[in-house]
Scaffold this active site. Sequence first.
Site, PDB file in Angstrom:
ATOM      1  N   LYS A   1      99.320  85.553  22.292  1.00  0.00           N
ATOM      2  CA  LYS A   1      98.589  84.907  23.369  1.00  0.00           C
ATOM      3  C   LYS A   1      99.548  84.463  24.469  1.00  0.00           C
ATOM      4  CE  LYS A   1      96.701  80.790  22.742  1.00  0.00           C
ATOM      5  NZ  LYS A   1      95.802  79.691  22.312  1.00  0.00           N
TER       6      LYS A   1
ATOM      7  N   LYS B   1     104.661  72.425  14.616  1.00  0.00           N
ATOM      8  CA  LYS B   1     105.811  72.028  15.424  1.00  0.00           C
ATOM      9  C   LYS B   1     106.942  71.460  14.576  1.00  0.00           C
ATOM     10  CE  LYS B   1     103.673  71.527  19.901  1.00  0.00           C
ATOM     11  NZ  LYS B   1     103.587  70.736  21.149  1.00  0.00           N
TER      12      LYS B   1
ATOM     13  N   LYS C   1     103.189  79.219  27.621  1.00  0.00           N
ATOM     14  CA  LYS C   1     104.400  78.720  28.274  1.00  0.00           C
ATOM     15  C   LYS C   1     105.593  78.755  27.329  1.00  0.00           C
ATOM     16  CE  LYS C   1     101.808  75.365  31.087  1.00  0.00           C
ATOM     17  NZ  LYS C   1     100.600  75.181  30.267  1.00  0.00           N
TER      18      LYS C   1
END
Length: 344
Positions: A203, A120, A206
């Site tokens: 995959k 991240k 969201k």
Amino acid sequence: MTTPTSGARQRVLSGMQPSGDSLHLGNYLGALVHWVRMQDEYEAIYFIPDLHAITVPQEPGELAERTRRTAAQYIAGGVDVDKCTLFVQSHVPEHAQLGWVLNCITGFGEASRMTQFKDKSLKHGADSASVGLFTYPILQAADILLYQPEGVPVGEDQRQHVELSRDLAQRFNSRFGEAFVVPKPFIQKESAKIYDLQNPTAKMSKSAGSPAGLINLMDNPKVTAKRIKSAVTDTETEIRFDKEAKPGISNLLTIYSMLTGKSIDEIVGDFHGKMYGHLKTELADVVVAHLDPIRTRAEELLGDPAELDLLLARGAEKARSIASATLTEVYSKVGFLPPLGGAR
């Protein structure tokens, strides 16, 4: 040391963040269906990690709404509050309290190697990443160790987090005396991954670039059917399972199999000589029929937020009966003075 279970059944713990208005089919098939099964086999503890959610910026009103929506979908998807313990993480302050103790026995280099922060911070820039994001895996270890579970049901990509929990449990036990059960990862190997409908090599997530690739539990059935019928396939015409050459068709076959219980080979046989459109149309019917009762039940629960909040409060009370015992023992072993009256 706190006993790991209150009876003969092993204890397990798991949770999913309230990071969207709806869980998607990957969440449902990859986690929720296993939770429903495990609540009959184990002493199951399930929670909504809203403390983890604020490691990245959140709009407060949205977070509160998404927390309720996630809880409603857990229950609508089959999580039974009479069979398991279901609660919201922030309702049990012992999570943050134990997290601080574990922060203080975790090395900086050890924490910096965790993939959650590396991934991240590379995506958004290290300067904009919060300290909370950096210590996210340590709070996750606290989530686990607080309840003394024998196992943590996770996907292979989450194994590293369970390993950190094991390391910290062993380190604490060695340094201060036995306080924690050392948990094992329960890797859900039997779960096939569900991939994005528009990018079937990625995959379902969201964070995908387009919502068109998601099958959301709370979507209108017409939206769900349209997304399945618009799924990316390939330029061939044969319906067969081949993840390398035909990832799109293989993904649709996997979804069909997991929702119906039919084997991939049986489904391929049923569609022998038929076109991709036939598979998409029938799969859309299967998915809508399966998800519509879940969406309807979740909407009923959300229509009475006071009752939903009461169910979560009862779950938090059950969770605290375990968590407070663990924290009391940890605080004693660390050397903290007990407060007058025994209250934390």
